[in-house]
Design a protein around this motif. Structure first.
Motif, mmCIF file in Angstrom:
data_model
loop_
_atom_site.group_PDB
_atom_site.id
_atom_site.type_symbol
_atom_site.label_atom_id
_atom_site.label_comp_id
_atom_site.label_asym_id
_atom_site.label_seq_id
_atom_site.Cartn_x
_atom_site.Cartn_y
_atom_site.Cartn_z
ATOM 1 N N TRP A 312 68.000 -24.954 52.603
ATOM 2 C CA TRP A 312 66.605 -25.168 53.009
ATOM 3 C C TRP A 312 66.434 -26.552 53.653
ATOM 4 C CZ3 TRP A 312 62.397 -22.562 54.026
ATOM 5 C CH2 TRP A 312 61.152 -23.197 54.056
ATOM 6 N N ASP A 313 67.041 -27.574 53.035
ATOM 7 C CA ASP A 313 66.910 -28.939 53.559
ATOM 8 C C ASP A 313 67.580 -29.090 54.921
ATOM 9 O OD1 ASP A 313 65.450 -29.788 51.386
ATOM 10 O OD2 ASP A 313 67.191 -30.555 50.283
ATOM 11 N N ARG A 314 68.604 -28.292 55.191
ATOM 12 C CA ARG A 314 69.284 -28.389 56.477
ATOM 13 C C ARG A 314 68.463 -27.804 57.624
ATOM 14 N NH1 ARG A 314 74.026 -28.122 53.287
ATOM 15 N NH2 ARG A 314 73.816 -25.852 52.948
ATOM 16 N N GLY A 315 67.337 -27.221 57.305
ATOM 17 C CA GLY A 315 66.455 -26.702 58.342
ATOM 18 C C GLY A 315 66.796 -25.313 58.824
ATOM 19 N N ASN A 316 67.611 -24.568 58.063
ATOM 20 C CA ASN A 316 67.921 -23.195 58.452
ATOM 21 C C ASN A 316 66.636 -22.369 58.567
ATOM 22 O OD1 ASN A 316 70.580 -23.917 58.366
ATOM 23 N ND2 ASN A 316 71.044 -22.824 56.470
ATOM 24 N N SER A 317 66.642 -21.436 59.521
ATOM 25 C CA SER A 317 65.474 -20.591 59.739
ATOM 26 C C SER A 317 65.655 -19.261 59.006
ATOM 27 C CB SER A 317 65.271 -20.333 61.228
ATOM 28 O OG SER A 317 64.176 -19.465 61.445
ATOM 29 N N TYR A 318 64.632 -18.838 58.262
ATOM 30 C CA TYR A 318 64.678 -17.601 57.499
ATOM 31 C C TYR A 318 63.560 -16.674 57.969
ATOM 32 C CZ TYR A 318 67.884 -20.159 54.548
ATOM 33 O OH TYR A 318 68.968 -20.876 54.107
ATOM 34 N N SER A 319 63.903 -15.400 58.102
ATOM 35 C CA SER A 319 62.928 -14.423 58.585
ATOM 36 C C SER A 319 62.886 -13.216 57.673
ATOM 37 C CB SER A 319 63.273 -13.958 60.008
ATOM 38 O OG SER A 319 63.291 -15.042 60.908
ATOM 39 N N GLY A 320 61.678 -12.754 57.391
ATOM 40 C CA GLY A 320 61.486 -11.473 56.726
ATOM 41 C C GLY A 320 61.194 -10.427 57.788
ATOM 42 N N VAL A 321 62.035 -9.389 57.861
ATOM 43 C CA VAL A 321 61.892 -8.334 58.863
ATOM 44 C C VAL A 321 61.355 -7.094 58.161
ATOM 45 C CG1 VAL A 321 63.054 -6.970 60.629
ATOM 46 C CG2 VAL A 321 63.845 -9.299 60.124
ATOM 47 N N VAL A 322 60.186 -6.640 58.586
ATOM 48 C CA VAL A 322 59.516 -5.508 57.949
ATOM 49 C C VAL A 322 59.462 -4.349 58.940
ATOM 50 C CG1 VAL A 322 57.391 -4.689 56.852
ATOM 51 C CG2 VAL A 322 58.135 -7.073 56.554
ATOM 52 N N GLY A 323 59.920 -3.180 58.512
ATOM 53 C CA GLY A 323 59.892 -1.993 59.350
ATOM 54 C C GLY A 323 58.893 -0.973 58.845
ATOM 55 N N PRO A 328 53.933 -1.178 66.679
ATOM 56 C CA PRO A 328 54.221 -0.686 68.040
ATOM 57 C C PRO A 328 55.712 -0.694 68.371
ATOM 58 C CG PRO A 328 52.322 -2.142 68.066
ATOM 59 C CD PRO A 328 52.897 -2.228 66.683
ATOM 60 N N MET A 329 56.431 -1.736 67.913
ATOM 61 C CA MET A 329 57.860 -1.838 68.180
ATOM 62 C C MET A 329 58.691 -1.573 66.914
ATOM 63 S SD MET A 329 57.912 -2.378 71.391
ATOM 64 C CE MET A 329 59.591 -2.883 71.715
ATOM 65 N N LYS A 330 58.094 -0.910 65.933
ATOM 66 C CA LYS A 330 58.739 -0.456 64.697
ATOM 67 C C LYS A 330 58.956 -1.558 63.656
ATOM 68 C CE LYS A 330 58.855 3.672 66.289
ATOM 69 N NZ LYS A 330 57.815 4.622 65.810
ATOM 70 N N THR A 331 59.121 -2.827 64.070
ATOM 71 C CA THR A 331 59.313 -3.898 63.094
ATOM 72 C C THR A 331 58.410 -5.078 63.408
ATOM 73 O OG1 THR A 331 61.087 -5.014 64.317
ATOM 74 C CG2 THR A 331 61.748 -3.305 62.750
ATOM 75 N N MET A 332 58.144 -5.867 62.369
ATOM 76 C CA MET A 332 57.457 -7.144 62.515
ATOM 77 C C MET A 332 58.292 -8.201 61.809
ATOM 78 S SD MET A 332 53.694 -8.393 61.189
ATOM 79 C CE MET A 332 52.836 -7.703 62.600
ATOM 80 N N THR A 333 58.409 -9.365 62.415
ATOM 81 C CA THR A 333 59.208 -10.449 61.840
ATOM 82 C C THR A 333 58.331 -11.660 61.593
ATOM 83 O OG1 THR A 333 61.190 -9.714 62.995
ATOM 84 C CG2 THR A 333 61.188 -11.980 62.190
ATOM 85 N N ARG A 334 58.415 -12.223 60.389
ATOM 86 C CA ARG A 334 57.767 -13.497 60.053
ATOM 87 C C ARG A 334 58.880 -14.485 59.745
ATOM 88 N NH1 ARG A 334 52.317 -12.841 61.223
ATOM 89 N NH2 ARG A 334 51.376 -11.090 60.098
ATOM 90 N N SER A 335 58.813 -15.677 60.360
ATOM 91 C CA SER A 335 59.887 -16.658 60.227
ATOM 92 C C SER A 335 59.359 -17.977 59.692
ATOM 93 C CB SER A 335 60.577 -16.891 61.575
ATOM 94 O OG SER A 335 61.105 -15.699 62.092
ATOM 95 N N VAL A 336 60.239 -18.708 59.001
ATOM 96 C CA VAL A 336 59.856 -19.979 58.405
ATOM 97 C C VAL A 336 61.078 -20.867 58.279
ATOM 98 C CG1 VAL A 336 60.206 -19.209 56.022
ATOM 99 C CG2 VAL A 336 58.551 -21.019 56.504
ATOM 100 N N ASN A 337 60.862 -22.185 58.354
ATOM 101 C CA ASN A 337 61.901 -23.155 58.010
ATOM 102 C C ASN A 337 61.235 -24.377 57.393
ATOM 103 O OD1 ASN A 337 60.985 -24.829 60.162
ATOM 104 N ND2 ASN A 337 62.300 -23.716 61.589
ATOM 105 N N LYS A 338 61.990 -25.381 57.055
ATOM 106 C CA LYS A 338 61.455 -26.532 56.324
ATOM 107 C C LYS A 338 60.357 -27.244 57.096
ATOM 108 C CE LYS A 338 62.836 -30.835 54.043
ATOM 109 N NZ LYS A 338 63.952 -31.764 53.763
#
Length: 360
Positions: A312-323, A328-338
């Motif tokens: 987390w401290d290194r600034g990696n980006s994490y995304s939750g992908v919901v289908g 409209p495009m079958k999935t939605m992505t929410r992303s977050v980082n530090k």
């Protein structure tokens, strides 16, 4: 050199049958062809009501055989213990296999009186089961397949199946495939057959049938229709990412990201996580069961991803992908980082870097 020792396992009925049941004792993998099968009731020999088949050569070396005992419903419900005793004199092997009613015995019983067989003799393997208790159920395709792939997999599970049970798939009057079911690696009393069909066929609501058959099953078992259920109510999910709490961050051990998915219908949905756009293995996060709000016919669920404080401290980006089928495009992505924002002491929802995309 020595040969493998015999093994056995029981397939027990869930409840006493209301009609006569057929108990089957299967012996296979033995050599030479000198094997005797006896049936006992409460350890007393049974002299009638059973039929033993002639031995069949399986390959260039070993043989197999079976014996069937008809058990009247009234006797099965009495709690008696039925025993299949297999004797193979050339390998000095006696295998005792119990089939019980009423759940009085939770485990199968097998004993070895002697186990010093010598090559080229081969000890028999024995399986006992109640044909009356053969059942079929289905596993639907994974929702990720339905939304993201061109084909889906239907799974037919046959419980308490005889050895080499044949499983046939049909759609309407059309034969699709037949073959021996594959024994489950973790549950040997189950046989599994899979059918691949197009997503278009699945979504169209076509009906599929799974039929289990075997010489030891008097009548093939045909499962009721298997199809995608009609959707009466649809609602697009609301998706939120919840940042780690201040307490977790201060502990500098691990932090938890939560993807909250609310107010959707139908209930079929999938959630997965990515780290820097790479899919995270499903064993590293926990998805809850879908929870229903019966009043409004809508559903909710959430997924929790635990990561190290260092990542987390290194600034990696994490995304939750919901289908979900309503996107409209079958999935939605929410992303977050530090650097996305400061966490609060409670996990209030934060809408971050909202994108709607077709996730690959």
């Amino acid at each position: 050199s020595g040969t493998p020792s015999p093994s056995a396992f029981a397939l027990l009925p869930p409840f006493p049958p209301s009609r006569p049941a057929t108990a089957v004792c299967l012996a296979f993998g033995f050599h030479p062809d000198k094997l005797r099968v006896k049936w006992l009731r409460d350890w007393q020999p049974i002299t009638s009501g059973f039929v033993s088949s002639p031995s069949v050569k399986e390959d260039n070396v070993t043989f197999s055989t079976s014996s069937r005992l008809t058990v009247p419903a009234r006797e099965w419900g009495s709690g008696a213990v039925y025993t299949c005793q297999v004797s193979h004199e050339p390998t000095h092997t006696i295998i005792v296999k119990n089939i019980t009613s009423g759940g009085k015995l939770g485990n199968s019983l097998y004993t070895w009186q002697e186990r010093h067989s010598q090559f080229p003799f081969k000890c028999p393997l024995v399986r006992a089961l109640l044909i009356h208790c053969v059942k079929i159920y289905f596993l639907p395709p994974a929702q990720r397949q339905v939304l993201m792939d061109s084909s889906v997999t239907l799974t037919c599970v046959v419980v308490n199946a005889p050895l080499h049970a044949n499983v046939t798939w049909t759609q309407g009057n059309t034969h699709l495939q037949s073959g021996y079911g594959k024994t489950s690696a973790t549950e040997p009393q189950k046989v599994i057959s899979k059918l691949s069909i197009s997503v278009l066929d699945w979504n169209s609501g076509k009906e599929y049938f799974c039929v289990a058959s075997h010489d030891d099953i008097p009548t093939p078992i045909r499962e009721k229709t298997f199809k995608k259920t009609a959707v009466e109510h649809v609602k697009q999910p609301s998706v939120y990412l919840l940042l780690p709490s201040a307490e977790e961050l201060s502990a500098q051990k691990s932090v938890t990201l939560t993807c909250l998915v609310k107010d959707f219908a139908p209930k079929e949905i999938f959630v997965q996580w990515t780290e820097n756009d790479q899919v995270i293995d499903g064993s590293n996060y926990k998805n809850t069961d879908v929870m229903a709000d019966s009043a409004d016919r809508i559903y909710s669920m959430y997924s929790m991803l635990s990561i190290s404080a260092g990542d987390w401290d290194r600034g990696n980006s994490y995304s939750g992908v919901v289908g979900h089928e309503t996107f409209p495009m079958k999935t939605m992505t929410r992303s977050v980082n530090k650097s996305s924002g400061k966490p609060s002491f409670v996990n209030i929802s934060l809408v971050l870097m909202d994108t709607v995309n077709a996730y690959q």
